[in-house]
Structures are given as C-alpha cells and as structure tokens.
Design a protein around this motif. Sequence first.
Motif: not given
Length: 230
Positions: A51-53, A63-65, A84-87, A91-94
């Motif tokens: 999400a960050e880098s 992409t399907h998760f 855990m994965a959502y936070e 939740s931080r990517v489109p």
Amino acid sequence: MIEIFANAQELARGAAEYFVARSSEAVAQKGFFTVALSGGSTPKALYELLAESFATEIPWSMTHFFWSDERHVPPDHPDSNYRMAYEAMLSRVPVPESNIHRVHSENPNADDAAREYEQTLMPLDLVLLGLGPDGHTASIFPGSEVLHETKRLVAAPWVEKFNAHRITMTLPLLNNSASVLFLVSGAEKAEMVKQVLEGPRQYPAQFVQPTNGNLLWMLDKAAASYLAAD
Ligand code: 6PG
C-alpha cells in the motif's frame, strides 16, 4: 525453491516484488489477477509495503482478493484476517469493493460460510501462506480431518486448541493454484522450517505441492537459521 532474506523488512520487500511480478504477468495473460491472502502476523508488513511503496505498480482495479483462511469471527473482530488485510492495505488503495471476496465468517454456521465461499472462488494466480510452529498452514492443522479432504475446496474444521472452527482453503484448491508463496519469519520458526524443508513428509505445510504451479519459500535469516548450508 527457497529464497532467504537478511531480515523481516527485506523479506517483505522481496515478497512485494514477487507479488508485483505475478500481478503483471496475470494481467498481461488474461486481464486480471487473483490472489489469496494469508492471515496471522507475518504478512502484515508485506500488505503495508504494497500500500505504501508499491501502490502505483499494482493494477488494483484488475486484482481480486481472497483469503487462504479465516477465523470464525465477524469482519470487525481483532482476530479477523480480513480486518488485518483491510486495515494494512485494502482500505488504503483504489481496489473496487466488488474485488474483495472475504469469507462471510460472521455466519454462525462455519460450514455454511465455507460452502458459500466455495461458490465465490476464481482460479488462483497466487496464494500466500504462512507456517505455524506446529507445521500448520492456512488453517490445516496437524491431525486435522481436513488434511485428507479430496473434494471440498473450502472447509470448516474444528480446531481443538482454539476451541473454535476455522474456514480454510483445502489442499485440492491450494495445489491447483498457479503459484504458492510461503512467507516465514523469526527464529521461533527455525526448527519447523528445517523439519518441513528437509525432513520426511508429515506436517500439513509439506502437503502444499502445486500440481502445475510453482512453489516458493521466502524466509528471513532467523527462520532459515537451522537449514543445512548449500
Ligand atoms: C492464521 C493463518 C495461519 C498463519 C500461521 C503463521 O489465520 O493464523 O493463516 O496459517 O499463517 O499461523 O502465523 P504468524 O504469521 O502469525 O506466525
């Protein structure tokens, strides 16, 4: 194949680069990418790093998760792998909400939740897995009846030590994926890593052998510390 990294940060970066490579490959081949996320603590650093880098390098809308396993708790519960994965990442990517295929683990009937999840599955390009100190992976624990499952793709075994059900992808599904990546970190895993990678087949993680896919173990130095030197 085994890749060893200097520490947990380098391990997360190596896994992120592998994730990006698999996603580009799948999108080039078929226009979308499907990945099953693992739970527990080890992959959190990977999800945060993506999400960050690496956010601009991943085709989030294509992409399907999915989840390789889930605890039998609601999605807002502290033990939820989805949460855990959502936070940490989702939740931080489109990524479109419709691309997030979580287990409906709030269903009081774990087996119903497993059967429902089977209906949502797509062929998996990448499956992320971890390794427990007892040799379990996903929620396939030593001595569990789910180890012998040959038909169900998702099952809801009772796990005595947690006094709870888990919802887990089974070996037939895991071994039908295009690539499996085990992420293992920390000295407390070193003994089991040695047993699983060098010992006779007896632990659940050793039964993950993709039929036509590739299998990669990414370890940090501490987790690899008991492995025989090449
Ligand atoms: C889970 C996991 C489980 C995990 C291992 C390793 O829901 O707990 O999917 O299989 O990968 O237990 O967990 P850690 O990464 O926390 O050591």
